[in-house]
Design an enzyme around this catalytic site. Structure first.
Site, PDB file in Angstrom:
ATOM      1  N   LYS A 109       0.816  -1.214   0.000  1.00  0.00           N
ATOM      2  CA  LYS A 109       0.000   0.000   0.000  1.00  0.00           C
ATOM      3  C   LYS A 109       0.854   1.270   0.000  1.00  0.00           C
ATOM      4  O   LYS A 109       0.510   2.246  -0.651  1.00  0.00           O
ATOM      5  CB  LYS A 109      -0.959   0.004   1.190  1.00  0.00           C
ATOM      6  CG  LYS A 109      -2.058  -1.036   1.044  1.00  0.00           C
ATOM      7  CD  LYS A 109      -3.165  -0.826   2.052  1.00  0.00           C
ATOM      8  CE  LYS A 109      -4.319  -1.773   1.729  1.00  0.00           C
ATOM      9  NZ  LYS A 109      -5.485  -1.540   2.566  1.00  0.00           N
ATOM     10  N   LYS A 192      -4.857  -9.306  -6.470  1.00  0.00           N
ATOM     11  CA  LYS A 192      -6.161  -9.552  -5.846  1.00  0.00           C
ATOM     12  C   LYS A 192      -7.140  -8.432  -6.191  1.00  0.00           C
ATOM     13  O   LYS A 192      -6.739  -7.285  -6.395  1.00  0.00           O
ATOM     14  CB  LYS A 192      -6.005  -9.689  -4.330  1.00  0.00           C
ATOM     15  CG  LYS A 192      -5.988  -8.377  -3.554  1.00  0.00           C
ATOM     16  CD  LYS A 192      -6.234  -8.610  -2.080  1.00  0.00           C
ATOM     17  CE  LYS A 192      -6.435  -7.297  -1.341  1.00  0.00           C
ATOM     18  NZ  LYS A 192      -7.817  -6.843  -1.250  1.00  0.00           N
ATOM     19  N   LYS A 195     -10.563  -2.963  -3.225  1.00  0.00           N
ATOM     20  CA  LYS A 195     -11.352  -1.729  -3.219  1.00  0.00           C
ATOM     21  C   LYS A 195     -10.518  -0.552  -3.686  1.00  0.00           C
ATOM     22  O   LYS A 195     -11.026   0.381  -4.275  1.00  0.00           O
ATOM     23  CB  LYS A 195     -11.829  -1.413  -1.795  1.00  0.00           C
ATOM     24  CG  LYS A 195     -13.022  -2.204  -1.377  1.00  0.00           C
ATOM     25  CD  LYS A 195     -13.705  -1.478  -0.213  1.00  0.00           C
ATOM     26  CE  LYS A 195     -14.137  -2.468   0.842  1.00  0.00           C
ATOM     27  NZ  LYS A 195     -13.121  -2.700   1.875  1.00  0.00           N
TER      28      LYS A 195
HETATM   29  P1  ATP Z   1      -8.355  -2.141   0.412  1.00  0.00           P
HETATM   30  O1  ATP Z   1      -7.776  -2.386  -0.942  1.00  0.00           O
HETATM   31  O2  ATP Z   1      -8.788  -0.723   0.641  1.00  0.00           O
HETATM   32  O3  ATP Z   1      -7.526  -2.727   1.538  1.00  0.00           O
HETATM   33  P2  ATP Z   1      -9.957  -4.490   0.372  1.00  0.00           P
HETATM   34  O4  ATP Z   1     -10.626  -4.790  -0.907  1.00  0.00           O
HETATM   35  O5  ATP Z   1      -8.708  -5.247   0.695  1.00  0.00           O
HETATM   36  O6  ATP Z   1      -9.735  -2.939   0.418  1.00  0.00           O
HETATM   37  P3  ATP Z   1     -10.773  -4.704   3.116  1.00  0.00           P
HETATM   38  O7  ATP Z   1     -11.862  -3.926   3.735  1.00  0.00           O
HETATM   39  O8  ATP Z   1      -9.357  -4.335   3.419  1.00  0.00           O
HETATM   40  O9  ATP Z   1     -11.015  -4.677   1.541  1.00  0.00           O
HETATM   41  O10 ATP Z   1     -10.968  -6.244   3.467  1.00  0.00           O
HETATM   42  C1  ATP Z   1     -12.168  -6.800   3.983  1.00  0.00           C
HETATM   43  C2  ATP Z   1     -12.083  -8.317   3.930  1.00  0.00           C
HETATM   44  O11 ATP Z   1     -12.120  -8.776   2.583  1.00  0.00           O
HETATM   45  C3  ATP Z   1     -10.780  -8.870   4.529  1.00  0.00           C
HETATM   46  O12 ATP Z   1     -11.083 -10.022   5.277  1.00  0.00           O
HETATM   47  C4  ATP Z   1      -9.962  -9.242   3.323  1.00  0.00           C
HETATM   48  O13 ATP Z   1      -9.067 -10.294   3.571  1.00  0.00           O
HETATM   49  C5  ATP Z   1     -11.057  -9.675   2.354  1.00  0.00           C
HETATM   50  N1  ATP Z   1     -10.625  -9.532   0.956  1.00  0.00           N
HETATM   51  C6  ATP Z   1     -10.245  -8.377   0.370  1.00  0.00           C
HETATM   52  N2  ATP Z   1      -9.949  -8.586  -0.918  1.00  0.00           N
HETATM   53  C7  ATP Z   1     -10.141  -9.924  -1.149  1.00  0.00           C
HETATM   54  C8  ATP Z   1     -10.003 -10.748  -2.296  1.00  0.00           C
HETATM   55  N3  ATP Z   1      -9.595 -10.250  -3.469  1.00  0.00           N
HETATM   56  N4  ATP Z   1     -10.285 -12.073  -2.179  1.00  0.00           N
HETATM   57  C9  ATP Z   1     -10.697 -12.582  -0.994  1.00  0.00           C
HETATM   58  N5  ATP Z   1     -10.849 -11.849   0.123  1.00  0.00           N
HETATM   59  C10 ATP Z   1     -10.579 -10.533   0.053  1.00  0.00           C
HETATM   60 MG    MG Z   2      -7.590  -4.690   2.394  1.00  0.00          MG
END
Ligand code: ATP
Ligand code: MG
Length: 329
Positions: A109, A192, A195
């Site tokens: 990040k 992956k 968001k």
């Molecule tokens: P950011 O990129 O802002 O960190 P994010 O998409 O990783 O956002 P989070 O709110 O950080 O979302 O994560 C929420 C949950 O979703 C966590 O348990 C994380 O492990 C899971 N998660 C996030 N992205 C994935 C993915 N691509 N596949 C499976 N699980 C995911």
């Molecule tokens: Mg995350």
């Protein structure tokens, strides 16, 4: 059980749902489950105040829309429970600088943000996450694969505290389902779904128009082959689509490979687009109904915060006592 999700964008994506939130729903009845919208984590990167407030409500509504039931779990907003920040500080003081520097999420990040845009909060957020988990004496933390390292850090710090002072914290385990632990970006199967992705082309946002998501599935990046088969290394794109299909349809990968024998990638993509629309349409309706009643949503969150605080305050009081803080008279 304890887990959280960031309100960093209005909509969750399919990886959030399949990797984490779906398990939260499945686990809520059999366990004492605490789930939260982690707004303290969201401000590790810059947020517009009005948008953050709105996204926090939208996040809570999506969790209810996905199937969380306030009668069966404790749903709350992290900043409503001040003990998170308080225990977070204690945990900061227990963590080595080198130990924190090894967190790969921070490395990824901060590389995206650049040095000038990287806050100290982004560096220490895994330690706040440690506090999130330990406050509730969680046995298990349902998350995606990207969070495994943070749960490991939590275990290390819980053990360190228990050894240095006296047994205080439950040492938690990650609860990660292999099949859905890492849903990949549809345009770049090497990364992956996220968001905070720089491009939204490969991101399946749950609140997007289902037609727009169907289009993303149909234009997903695959490879130059034609046979639908499972090979995470050689066919990362197709394998990702197969995993998503399997998670949504309940069919095994083997069944799907047999089903698509003699068919091209297009058939897999079209079927997946339809499957997703079938699931997401009622999800969106439920989410919207919770958003249409903000007073009820706030009531649910206030009740959740009250339940969470009762547990969190008890843990924090024990911690303060054990580290030698003078009680406030
Ligand atoms: P950011 O990129 O802002 O960190 P994010 O998409 O990783 O956002 P989070 O709110 O950080 O979302 O994560 C929420 C949950 O979703 C966590 O348990 C994380 O492990 C899971 N998660 C996030 N992205 C994935 C993915 N691509 N596949 C499976 N699980 C995911
Ligand atoms: Mg995350």
């Amino acid at each position: 059980m304890l887990s959280g999700i960031q309100p960093t964008s209005g909509s969750f994506h399919l990886g959030n749902y399949l990797g984490a939130v779906r398990q939260w729903v499945d686990l809520q009845k059999e366990n004492d489950a605490f789930y939260m919208v982690v707004d303290l984590h969201a401000i590790t990167v810059e947020q517009d105040p009005a948008t953050l407030r709105q996204n926090t409500r939208i996040s809570a509504a999506q969790l209810l829309g996905a199937g969380l039931e306030p009668e069966h779990c404790t749903l709350f907003v992290q900043s409503h429970v001040p003990e998170h920040a308080q225990l977070g500080w204690v945990m900061n003081c227990l963590t080595g600088f080198g130990e924190a520097s090894r967190m790969t999420q921070f490395k990824d990040k901060s590389a995206k943000q650049g040095t000038a845009g990287t806050s100290v909060g982004l560096f220490t957020y895994p330690i706040l996450q440690v506090a999130d988990i330990l406050l509730y004496q969680a046995d298990a933390v349902p998350v995606g694969e990207d969070q495994r390292q943070h749960v490991e850090l939590t275990r290390d710090l819980a053990e360190r505290f228990n050894t240095r002072y006296s047994p205080t914290f439950t040492v938690p385990k990650p609860y990660i389902l292999k099949e859905t632990a890492k849903i990949q970006d549809l345009q770049d199967p090497a990364i992956k779904m996220s968001k905070s992705a720089s491009s939204t082309k490969g991101l399946v946002s749950l609140l997007d128009e289902p037609k727009a998501s169907a289009k993303k599935f149909r234009s997903a990046v695959t490879d130059t082959g034609t046979v639908v088969s499972y090979d995470e290394e050689g066919k990362a794109g197709v394998s990702n689509l197969l995993r998503i299909h399997s998670a949504l349809s309940g069919q095994s990968i083997e069944q799907l490979v047999a089903h698509f024998e003699g068919k091209m990638y297009g058939a897999l993509k079209t079927e997946l687009a339809d499957l997703f629309s079938e699931w997401v349409t009622p999800f969106q309706e439920r989410t919207r109904s919770f958003l249409d009643d903000p007073a009820e949503l706030d009531r649910v969150l206030a009740l959740g915060a009250e339940k969470a605080r009762a547990v969190a305050a008890e843990t924090l009081a024990q911690v303060y006592d054990r580290i030698g803080f003078l009680p406030a008279a």
